[in-house]
Enzyme design. Structure first.
Site, PDB file in Angstrom:
ATOM      1  N   CYS A  81       0.816  -1.208   0.000  1.00  0.00           N
ATOM      2  CA  CYS A  81       0.000   0.000   0.000  1.00  0.00           C
ATOM      3  C   CYS A  81       0.854   1.265   0.000  1.00  0.00           C
ATOM      4  O   CYS A  81       0.445   2.292  -0.537  1.00  0.00           O
ATOM      5  CB  CYS A  81      -0.956  -0.006   1.186  1.00  0.00           C
ATOM      6  SG  CYS A  81      -0.143  -0.199   2.787  1.00  0.00           S
ATOM      7  N   HIS A 131      -1.633   0.482   6.797  1.00  0.00           N
ATOM      8  CA  HIS A 131      -2.241   0.846   5.508  1.00  0.00           C
ATOM      9  C   HIS A 131      -2.046   2.326   5.218  1.00  0.00           C
ATOM     10  O   HIS A 131      -2.290   3.191   6.064  1.00  0.00           O
ATOM     11  CB  HIS A 131      -3.731   0.513   5.493  1.00  0.00           C
ATOM     12  CG  HIS A 131      -4.383   0.840   4.181  1.00  0.00           C
ATOM     13  ND1 HIS A 131      -4.015   0.249   2.996  1.00  0.00           N
ATOM     14  CD2 HIS A 131      -5.376   1.728   3.873  1.00  0.00           C
ATOM     15  CE1 HIS A 131      -4.741   0.725   2.012  1.00  0.00           C
ATOM     16  NE2 HIS A 131      -5.575   1.626   2.514  1.00  0.00           N
ATOM     17  N   ASN A 178      -7.616   5.694  -2.458  1.00  0.00           N
ATOM     18  CA  ASN A 178      -7.344   4.525  -1.612  1.00  0.00           C
ATOM     19  C   ASN A 178      -7.224   3.286  -2.492  1.00  0.00           C
ATOM     20  O   ASN A 178      -8.152   2.933  -3.229  1.00  0.00           O
ATOM     21  CB  ASN A 178      -8.471   4.351  -0.590  1.00  0.00           C
ATOM     22  CG  ASN A 178      -8.113   3.368   0.501  1.00  0.00           C
ATOM     23  OD1 ASN A 178      -7.283   2.480   0.313  1.00  0.00           O
ATOM     24  ND2 ASN A 178      -8.747   3.509   1.647  1.00  0.00           N
TER      25      ASN A 178
END
Length: 325
Positions: A13, A118, A133
């Site tokens: 991520c 994350h 995202n």
């Protein structure tokens, strides 16, 4: 713009966060790992200054890296160093120093957000804000009025938010959205959400021979039936009340025939029933019963009136003539 958006792959991520921020394939896992190893070496050298035989140094060597792990996670130090290559720096959004500047979030260029392991980017492209995202199936449009609330919600959920300061590299998406605005008809879903819903439906299939589509159809039909049943019930009660009100209004209208005492009583009873129905909610069965009782009385009175009108004329004339004899 979707071509410049990276969905989540594995636990990378941080890589997706940086590339979505810069809008290009600027960093790979290997490059970020190289930065992490460099930071680890700098930390080791600082610890060695206290003596390579010290307990602190030996403990440091036994600990795993704080800048990366085998899952693909990278620390804020790695991200900060990676952005430094482009002349960008990060500032903690809720720090006292930044809050004292009283800058409206919509006047910034981008934010990066972190919760546990994350990372994701929120960036302005053109004149619009987007949530990039990598766990979503695509970019999510965020209005200017909603941006501050969105950031506040992230903070309540435990996210750390960092403001990106400096000049971001030019990108095609920013140029295109600078001359046009986009509208989003449907918000993107989380990756795997449809699959999770499908599996949930399959778990509720009681008949092995029944397909998932049939289960979905049955559930939709059942919900529709419930909604229609409630709608019919409400309409039925409304119809009953309307019929009763119309009957009362007709009975209270002036007519060519005088109103008998029985009719007056019927009107008074009907009016009383109407007033009570306005004060309390009546069921459809109660309304039917009261309306039927009212119409039965009306029918009986009409029959009596018809019988009276059908008497022989002689009887009436004789009755009227008797006082004059």
């Amino acid at each position: 713009m979707r071509e410049m958006y990276q969905c989540q792959e594995g636990s990378l991520c941080a890589q997706h966060c940086l590339n979505n921020l810069l809008q290009g394939e600027y960093f790979s896992p290997v490059e970020l790992s190289s930065i992490a190893h460099q930071l680890d070496e700098e930390e080791r050298m600082r610890m060695a200054e206290g003596g390579v035989q010290s307990e602190e140094y030996r403990t440091f060597l036994q600990q795993p890296s704080g800048n990366m792990d085998d899952s693909g996670f990278f620390s804020i130090q790695v991200i900060s160093n990676a952005l430094g290559v482009w002349g960008l720096e990060i500032v903690l959004f809720n720090s006292r120093e930044y809050q004292q500047l009283c800058i409206n979030p919509i006047n910034e260029k981008a934010f990066i957000c972190n919760y546990k392991e994350h990372w994701f980017t929120v960036r302005k492209l053109g004149q619009q804000w987007f949530n990039l995202n990598s766990l979503l199936t695509g970019p999510e449009l965020i209005s200017d009025t909603y941006l501050a609330l969105f950031l506040a919600q992230l903070q309540q959920e435990g996210y750390s938010i960092f403001v990106i300061r400096g000049n971001l590299p030019d990108c095609e998406a920013d140029q295109i959205l600078g001359i046009m605005r986009v509208e989003q008809q449907q918000r993107p879903k989380l990756i795997g959400e449809d699959e999770a819903n499908r599996m949930s439906v399959e778990q509720h299939v009681s008949d092995p021979g029944q397909s998932t589509d049939e289960v979905l159809l049955d559930e939709d039909e059942e919900e529709l039936r419930k909604a229609l049943a409630l709608s019919r019930q409400d309409m039925e009660v409304e119809d009953e009340e309307a019929d009763l009100r119309r009957a009362i209004q007709l009975s209270m209208q002036g007519s060519s025939k005088p109103i008998s005492s029985g009719e007056t009583n019927a009107v008074m009873v009907a009016s009383s029933e109407s007033e009570s129905s306005e004060k309390e909610t009546l069921t459809a069965d109660e309304l039917r019963r009261r309306r039927q009782a009212y119409f039965d009385r009306q029918s009986q009175q009409q029959t009596q009136s018809s019988t009276h009108d059908s008497k022989p004329a002689g009887e009436d004339s004789g009755t009227k003539a008797s006082p004059s004899q």
